[in-house]
Scaffold this motif. Structure first.
Motif, PDB file in Angstrom:
ATOM      1  N   ASN A  81       0.783  -1.091   0.004  1.00 17.98           N
ATOM      2  CA  ASN A  81       0.095  -0.037   0.066  1.00 17.98           C
ATOM      3  C   ASN A  81       0.847   1.048  -0.106  1.00 17.98           C
ATOM      4  N   ALA A  82       1.889   1.177   0.720  1.00 20.17           N
ATOM      5  CA  ALA A  82       2.784   2.495   0.979  1.00 20.17           C
ATOM      6  C   ALA A  82       3.467   2.737  -0.326  1.00 20.17           C
ATOM      7  N   LEU A  83       4.090   1.650  -1.001  1.00 22.78           N
ATOM      8  CA  LEU A  83       4.730   1.808  -2.444  1.00 22.78           C
ATOM      9  C   LEU A  83       3.885   2.330  -3.474  1.00 22.78           C
ATOM     10  N   GLU A  84       2.557   1.618  -3.370  1.00 18.81           N
ATOM     11  CA  GLU A  84       1.496   2.282  -4.265  1.00 18.81           C
ATOM     12  C   GLU A  84       1.049   3.571  -4.230  1.00 18.81           C
ATOM     13  N   SER A  85       1.019   4.174  -2.708  1.00 14.09           N
ATOM     14  CA  SER A  85       0.621   5.360  -2.665  1.00 14.09           C
ATOM     15  C   SER A  85       1.684   6.329  -3.163  1.00 14.09           C
ATOM     16  N   LYS A  86       2.889   5.917  -3.634  1.00 17.40           N
ATOM     17  CA  LYS A  86       3.968   6.940  -4.130  1.00 17.40           C
ATOM     18  C   LYS A  86       4.103   6.612  -5.549  1.00 17.40           C
ATOM     19  N   GLY A  87       3.002   6.047  -6.170  1.00 16.75           N
ATOM     20  CA  GLY A  87       3.012   5.616  -7.852  1.00 16.75           C
ATOM     21  C   GLY A  87       3.651   4.439  -8.142  1.00 16.75           C
ATOM     22  N   ALA A  88       4.041   3.464  -7.333  1.00 17.82           N
ATOM     23  CA  ALA A  88       4.697   2.414  -7.863  1.00 17.82           C
ATOM     24  C   ALA A  88       3.913   1.461  -8.376  1.00 17.82           C
ATOM     25  N   PHE A  89       4.021   0.657  -9.160  1.00 15.54           N
ATOM     26  CA  PHE A  89       3.069  -0.600  -9.698  1.00 15.54           C
ATOM     27  C   PHE A  89       3.599  -1.984  -8.727  1.00 15.54           C
ATOM     28  N   VAL A  90       3.024  -2.321  -7.819  1.00 14.87           N
ATOM     29  CA  VAL A  90       3.562  -3.516  -7.095  1.00 14.87           C
ATOM     30  C   VAL A  90       3.014  -4.488  -7.482  1.00 14.87           C
ATOM     31  N   LYS A  91       3.565  -5.750  -7.932  1.00 18.48           N
ATOM     32  CA  LYS A  91       3.240  -7.177  -8.012  1.00 18.48           C
ATOM     33  C   LYS A  91       3.519  -8.091  -7.073  1.00 18.48           C
ATOM     34  N   GLU A  92       2.534  -8.662  -6.366  1.00 17.17           N
ATOM     35  CA  GLU A  92       2.748  -9.591  -5.154  1.00 17.17           C
ATOM     36  C   GLU A  92       2.898 -10.998  -5.835  1.00 17.17           C
ATOM     37  N   TRP A  93       3.928 -11.668  -5.110  1.00 12.55           N
ATOM     38  CA  TRP A  93       4.023 -13.071  -5.784  1.00 12.55           C
ATOM     39  C   TRP A  93       3.991 -14.040  -4.615  1.00 12.55           C
ATOM     40  N   THR A  94       3.112 -14.779  -4.538  1.00 17.21           N
ATOM     41  CA  THR A  94       2.973 -15.775  -3.161  1.00 17.21           C
ATOM     42  C   THR A  94       3.929 -16.895  -3.509  1.00 17.21           C
ATOM     43  N   ILE A  95       5.114 -16.742  -2.732  1.00 19.13           N
ATOM     44  CA  ILE A  95       6.253 -17.852  -2.838  1.00 19.13           C
ATOM     45  C   ILE A  95       6.083 -19.076  -1.984  1.00 19.13           C
ATOM     46  N   TYR A  96       5.359 -18.995  -0.942  1.00 19.85           N
ATOM     47  CA  TYR A  96       5.272 -19.883  -0.012  1.00 19.85           C
ATOM     48  C   TYR A  96       3.871 -19.449   0.768  1.00 19.85           C
ATOM     49  N   GLN A  97       3.473 -20.864   1.333  1.00 22.89           N
ATOM     50  CA  GLN A  97       2.358 -20.931   2.409  1.00 22.89           C
ATOM     51  C   GLN A  97       2.781 -20.873   3.841  1.00 22.89           C
ATOM     52  N   ASN A  98       2.235 -19.987   4.408  1.00 23.40           N
ATOM     53  CA  ASN A  98       2.266 -19.899   5.729  1.00 23.40           C
ATOM     54  C   ASN A  98       1.490 -20.861   6.615  1.00 23.40           C
ATOM     55  N   MET A  99       1.889 -22.051   7.034  1.00 24.87           N
ATOM     56  CA  MET A  99       1.232 -23.123   7.568  1.00 24.87           C
ATOM     57  C   MET A  99       1.337 -23.300   8.827  1.00 24.87           C
ATOM     58  N   ARG A 100       0.337 -23.601   9.440  1.00 25.84           N
ATOM     59  CA  ARG A 100       0.515 -23.823  11.055  1.00 25.84           C
ATOM     60  C   ARG A 100       1.275 -25.359  11.211  1.00 25.84           C
ATOM     61  N   ALA A 101       2.234 -25.139  11.888  1.00 26.54           N
ATOM     62  CA  ALA A 101       2.650 -26.518  12.219  1.00 26.54           C
ATOM     63  C   ALA A 101       1.969 -27.532  13.518  1.00 26.54           C
TER      64      ALA A 101
END
Length: 161
Positions: A81-101
């Motif tokens: 959100n902060a980067l986009e508020s400054k005009g950046a195009f942000v692409k999120e890429w889910t690399i791993y699943q945060n899974m409960r042990a």
């Protein structure tokens, strides 16, 4: 970093990865990147999304920049959100699943304290064990984790661990 690099280095177009600017949160992440032969040009000494944003926005214009954020499936929305508020195009890429042990028994010896590294580690602990003994020293890695703990009625020491 390890998950991201294994994926990137498996792509045919990975030859130009050395031409990219790497910005990371903390020296530990920078060290893992070095294990893959890459250097982080920007390393936030304040090991939070806010610290990284402050560093990036201080030294470069973000307007019309494309930024790739490799993340878990439970990202903190602040940085995007902060980067986009400054005009950046942000692409999120889910690399791993945060899974409960799976729940494990607590050690059968005295525990002086515990460090929670993310809101999910804290929430998973509470879900498994219901409460934290009042005799334990509580530490939160960063303000987001501390806030989650405070909202549940705990008062952690905030550490930039």
């Amino acid at each position: 970093v390890e998950h991201f690099m294994r994926i990137i280095l498996g792509l045919k177009s990975a030859y130009n990865i050395r031409q990219k600017i790497f910005a990371v949160i903390g020296k530990s992440t920078a060290e893992v990147l070095e294990d893959f032969g890459l250097n982080a040009q920007l390393v936030s000494s304040l090991e939070t999304a806010q610290g990284l944003y402050g560093l990036i926005s201080k030294i470069m214009s973000l307007d019309n920049k494309t930024i790739l954020l490799p993340r878990s499936n439970l990202p903190n929305p602040f940085l995007k959100n902060a980067l986009e508020s400054k005009g950046a195009f942000v692409k999120e890429w889910t690399i791993y699943q945060n899974m409960r042990a799976p729940k494990r028994p607590l050690p059968n010896k005295p525990i002086d304290g515990v460090i929670f590294t993310s809101p999910s580690t804290f929430q998973n602990f509470i879900s498994d064990y219901v409460t934290i003994p009042s005799s334990w020293q509580l530490y939160a890695k960063g303000p987001v984790t501390a806030k989650a703990m405070q909202e549940a009625g705990y008062q952690p020491h905030v550490e930039n661990i």
